[in-house]
Design a protein around this motif. Structure first.
Motif, PDB file in Angstrom:
ATOM      1  N   ARG A  48      65.148  36.762   0.319  1.00  0.00           N
ATOM      2  CA  ARG A  48      63.689  36.915   0.462  1.00  0.00           C
ATOM      3  C   ARG A  48      63.246  36.504   1.872  1.00  0.00           C
ATOM      4  O   ARG A  48      62.445  37.175   2.511  1.00  0.00           O
ATOM      5  CB  ARG A  48      62.958  36.109  -0.622  1.00  0.00           C
ATOM      6  CG  ARG A  48      61.488  36.427  -0.743  1.00  0.00           C
ATOM      7  CD  ARG A  48      61.017  36.348  -2.177  1.00  0.00           C
ATOM      8  NE  ARG A  48      61.177  35.040  -2.768  1.00  0.00           N
ATOM      9  CZ  ARG A  48      60.229  34.102  -2.806  1.00  0.00           C
ATOM     10  NH1 ARG A  48      59.049  34.343  -2.254  1.00  0.00           N
ATOM     11  NH2 ARG A  48      60.437  32.956  -3.399  1.00  0.00           N
ATOM     12  N   GLY A  90      51.312  29.844   3.963  1.00  0.00           N
ATOM     13  CA  GLY A  90      51.913  31.162   3.807  1.00  0.00           C
ATOM     14  C   GLY A  90      53.078  31.391   4.746  1.00  0.00           C
ATOM     15  O   GLY A  90      53.945  30.520   4.914  1.00  0.00           O
ATOM     16  N   ARG A  91      53.098  32.575   5.342  1.00  0.00           N
ATOM     17  CA  ARG A  91      54.206  32.939   6.239  1.00  0.00           C
ATOM     18  C   ARG A  91      53.714  33.311   7.640  1.00  0.00           C
ATOM     19  O   ARG A  91      54.442  33.173   8.608  1.00  0.00           O
ATOM     20  CB  ARG A  91      54.969  34.154   5.674  1.00  0.00           C
ATOM     21  CG  ARG A  91      55.503  34.005   4.260  1.00  0.00           C
ATOM     22  CD  ARG A  91      56.627  32.989   4.225  1.00  0.00           C
ATOM     23  NE  ARG A  91      57.385  33.001   2.973  1.00  0.00           N
ATOM     24  CZ  ARG A  91      56.947  32.565   1.797  1.00  0.00           C
ATOM     25  NH1 ARG A  91      55.726  32.079   1.684  1.00  0.00           N
ATOM     26  NH2 ARG A  91      57.734  32.585   0.737  1.00  0.00           N
ATOM     27  N   ASP A  92      52.469  33.809   7.721  1.00  0.00           N
ATOM     28  CA  ASP A  92      51.947  34.343   8.987  1.00  0.00           C
ATOM     29  C   ASP A  92      50.569  33.771   9.303  1.00  0.00           C
ATOM     30  O   ASP A  92      49.782  34.400  10.004  1.00  0.00           O
ATOM     31  CB  ASP A  92      51.832  35.877   8.895  1.00  0.00           C
ATOM     32  CG  ASP A  92      50.867  36.311   7.793  1.00  0.00           C
ATOM     33  OD1 ASP A  92      50.615  35.522   6.850  1.00  0.00           O
ATOM     34  OD2 ASP A  92      50.335  37.432   7.882  1.00  0.00           O
ATOM     35  N   ILE A  93      50.279  32.605   8.752  1.00  0.00           N
ATOM     36  CA  ILE A  93      48.917  32.058   8.910  1.00  0.00           C
ATOM     37  C   ILE A  93      48.685  31.628  10.363  1.00  0.00           C
ATOM     38  O   ILE A  93      47.680  31.998  10.978  1.00  0.00           O
ATOM     39  CB  ILE A  93      48.659  30.889   7.919  1.00  0.00           C
ATOM     40  CG1 ILE A  93      49.059  31.284   6.489  1.00  0.00           C
ATOM     41  CG2 ILE A  93      47.195  30.448   7.995  1.00  0.00           C
ATOM     42  CD1 ILE A  93      48.428  32.538   5.956  1.00  0.00           C
ATOM     43  N   ARG A 116      60.341  42.011   8.532  1.00  0.00           N
ATOM     44  CA  ARG A 116      59.383  43.124   8.418  1.00  0.00           C
ATOM     45  C   ARG A 116      58.650  43.288   9.749  1.00  0.00           C
ATOM     46  O   ARG A 116      58.525  42.328  10.528  1.00  0.00           O
ATOM     47  CB  ARG A 116      58.410  42.895   7.258  1.00  0.00           C
ATOM     48  CG  ARG A 116      57.508  41.736   7.476  1.00  0.00           C
ATOM     49  CD  ARG A 116      56.407  41.598   6.439  1.00  0.00           C
ATOM     50  NE  ARG A 116      55.698  40.380   6.699  1.00  0.00           N
ATOM     51  CZ  ARG A 116      55.642  39.328   5.876  1.00  0.00           C
ATOM     52  NH1 ARG A 116      56.210  39.355   4.712  1.00  0.00           N
ATOM     53  NH2 ARG A 116      54.986  38.248   6.241  1.00  0.00           N
ATOM     54  N   SER A 136      60.596  30.015   2.005  1.00  0.00           N
ATOM     55  CA  SER A 136      60.487  29.669   0.588  1.00  0.00           C
ATOM     56  C   SER A 136      61.103  28.319   0.237  1.00  0.00           C
ATOM     57  O   SER A 136      62.203  28.014   0.705  1.00  0.00           O
ATOM     58  CB  SER A 136      61.298  30.708  -0.174  1.00  0.00           C
ATOM     59  OG  SER A 136      60.513  31.442  -0.961  1.00  0.00           O
ATOM     60  N   ASP A 169      61.327  38.787   4.557  1.00  0.00           N
ATOM     61  CA  ASP A 169      60.009  38.359   5.058  1.00  0.00           C
ATOM     62  C   ASP A 169      60.014  38.165   6.575  1.00  0.00           C
ATOM     63  O   ASP A 169      58.992  38.373   7.241  1.00  0.00           O
ATOM     64  CB  ASP A 169      59.569  37.052   4.366  1.00  0.00           C
ATOM     65  CG  ASP A 169      59.329  37.228   2.874  1.00  0.00           C
ATOM     66  OD1 ASP A 169      59.123  38.371   2.433  1.00  0.00           O
ATOM     67  OD2 ASP A 169      59.354  36.218   2.145  1.00  0.00           O
ATOM     68  N   ALA A 223      50.366  33.516  -3.461  1.00  0.00           N
ATOM     69  CA  ALA A 223      49.841  33.914  -4.774  1.00  0.00           C
ATOM     70  C   ALA A 223      49.061  35.229  -4.660  1.00  0.00           C
ATOM     71  O   ALA A 223      49.078  36.059  -5.584  1.00  0.00           O
ATOM     72  CB  ALA A 223      48.947  32.810  -5.333  1.00  0.00           C
ATOM     73  N   THR A 276      48.400  31.720  -0.091  1.00  0.00           N
ATOM     74  CA  THR A 276      48.376  33.157   0.233  1.00  0.00           C
ATOM     75  C   THR A 276      49.536  33.909  -0.426  1.00  0.00           C
ATOM     76  O   THR A 276      49.432  35.110  -0.663  1.00  0.00           O
ATOM     77  CB  THR A 276      48.386  33.386   1.759  1.00  0.00           C
ATOM     78  OG1 THR A 276      49.627  32.895   2.300  1.00  0.00           O
ATOM     79  CG2 THR A 276      47.220  32.707   2.437  1.00  0.00           C
ATOM     80  N   ARG A 279      54.418  34.660 -11.436  1.00  0.00           N
ATOM     81  CA  ARG A 279      55.600  33.811 -11.157  1.00  0.00           C
ATOM     82  C   ARG A 279      56.851  34.353 -11.843  1.00  0.00           C
ATOM     83  O   ARG A 279      57.881  33.689 -11.835  1.00  0.00           O
ATOM     84  CB  ARG A 279      55.363  32.365 -11.614  1.00  0.00           C
ATOM     85  CG  ARG A 279      54.125  31.713 -11.005  1.00  0.00           C
ATOM     86  CD  ARG A 279      54.296  31.369  -9.542  1.00  0.00           C
ATOM     87  NE  ARG A 279      53.002  31.115  -8.910  1.00  0.00           N
ATOM     88  CZ  ARG A 279      52.815  30.991  -7.611  1.00  0.00           C
ATOM     89  NH1 ARG A 279      53.832  31.078  -6.773  1.00  0.00           N
ATOM     90  NH2 ARG A 279      51.613  30.785  -7.117  1.00  0.00           N
TER      91      ARG A 279
END
Ligand SMILES: Nc1ncnc2c1ncn2[C@@H]1O[C@H](COP(=O)(O)OP(=O)(O)OP(=O)(O)O)[C@@H](O)[C@H]1O
Ligand SMILES: Nc1ccn([C@H]2C[C@H](O)[C@@H](COP(=O)(O)O)O2)c(=O)n1
Length: 228
Positions: A182, A135-138, A189, A17, A186, A41, A39, A95
Motif C-alpha cells: 500500500r 494523511g499522506r499529502d497534507i 502515484r 500506514s 501511495d 477515512a 483524511t 475498515r
C-alpha cells in the motif's frame, strides 16, 4: 487577529500506514482543544461508495466520471470522529479488508483527489481554534501553509507488529507485505503522492511509545503557538 483571539493553528501530520498518525493526531487534538480530520477515512469512504455501487475499480475513467456523486461528511470532534456517505454512517464498513485493498487505486484518481482535497481545505478553514489533519499529502499539497508539519515514520516490522496486534493474531509477515504494498502504491502515484514536505519535522516512532509520540507532538505545537 482583530478582536485579539488567537489565530487558529493548523497542524499537518503525514506518514506511511501504521506509523501512528490517527492515534497521535486524535490525542494531540483532544489535549489541545483542536479539531481533528482523518483524511484516510474520506478516501476509504469514497472507495466504499465505488464498491457498493459496482464501479470498476480497475477503470480510472469510470471512477473519475462518478467522483462528484457521493456526499461525504466528516465529523471533526477528536473524541467522536464520524464519517457518513449520503447520510449513512460508514465508520465500520470503510475498515473492511475489501476497502483497504482497493483504496490506493481509487485515491490515485486525480478527480477523486480534487474532490476530497476541496472538502479537506474547507474543513480546515472552518476550524475556529485549529485542527490536526492527518494523511499522506497534507503538508505537501492540501495545506502547504500549515503552521506545523510532522512526518511520522517507523520500521515496517514495528508497523506490522502494531497492526497485527490490532487485528488479533493476523500473520505479521502477511501484514508487513500488505503495508509495504500500500505504501508503494501511495508513494508512486502521479497526483500528490505520500511524501514528506521539505519543511516537515520527521519523528521516527519505531522505538517510542504512543504517549511519548503524543508528548513530542504536543510540545512541537505549543512551541509553534508560543512563536519559538
Ligand atoms: N508509538 C507507538 N507504539 C506502539 N503502538 C503504536 C504506536 N503508535 C501507534 N500505535 C498503535 O499502532 C496501531 C496503528 O496506529 P494508527 O492507526 O494510529 O496508525 P496510522 O498511521 O494512522 O495508520 P493508517 O495510516 O493505516 O490509518 C494502533 O493500534 C495504535 O494503537
Ligand atoms: N491524505 C491522504 C490520506 C489517505 N490516502 C489514501 C491512501 C491510503 O492507503 C488510504 C487509506 O488511508 P488510511 O486510513 O490508512 O490512513 O487513503 C491518501 O491518498 N491521501
Amino acid at each position: 487577529m482583530e478582536n485579539g483571539a488567537a489565530k487558529p493553528v493548523i497542524v499537518a501530520i503525514d506518514g506511511p500506514s501504521g506509523t501512528g498518525k490517527s492515534s497521535t493526531s486524535k490525542a494531540v487534538a483532544a489535549q489541545l482543544g483542536l479539531s481533528y480530520l482523518d483524511t484516510g477515512a474520506q478516501y476509504r469512504a469514497i472507495t466504499w461508495w465505488m464498491v457498493t455501487n459496482g464501479i470498476d475499480i480497475e477503470d480510472p475513467s469510470a471512477i473519475a466520471a462518478v467522483a462528484g456523486k457521493p456526499e461525504i461528511v466528516s465529523g471533526t470532534e477528536p473524541g467522536n470522529p464520524t464519517i457518513t456517505v449520503d447520510g449513512t454512517d460508514v465508520a465500520g464498513p470503510i475498515r473492511t479488508q475489501e476497502v483497504t485493498s482497493k483504496v490506493s487505486a481509487v485515491s490515485a484518481v486525480p478527480e477523486v483527489r480534487a474532490r476530497i482535497t476541496e472538502l479537506q481545505r474547507s474543513l480546515a478553514r472552518s476550524a475556529e481554534i485549529g485542527i490536526v489533519v492527518e494523511g499522506r499529502d497534507i503538508g505537501t499539497t492540501v495545506l502547504p501553509d500549515a503552521d506545523l508539519k510532522i512526518f511520522l515514520t517507523a520500521s515496517p516490522e514495528a508497523r506490522a507488529a502494531r497492526r497485527s496486534g490490532e487485528l488479533k493474531g493476523a500473520d505479521v509477515n502477511a501484514t508487513r507485505e500488505a503495508l509495504i504494498k500500500r505504501d508503494t502504491a501511495d508513494s508512486s502515484r502521479k497526483t500528490s503522492p505520500l511524501a514528506k514536505a521539505g519543511d516537515a519535522v520527521e519523528v521516527d516512532t519505531t522505538e517510542l511509545t504512543l504517549p511519548q509520540v503524543i508528548e513530542c507532538v504536543v510540545t512541537l505545537v505549543e512551541e509553534k503557538r508560543a512563536g519559538k
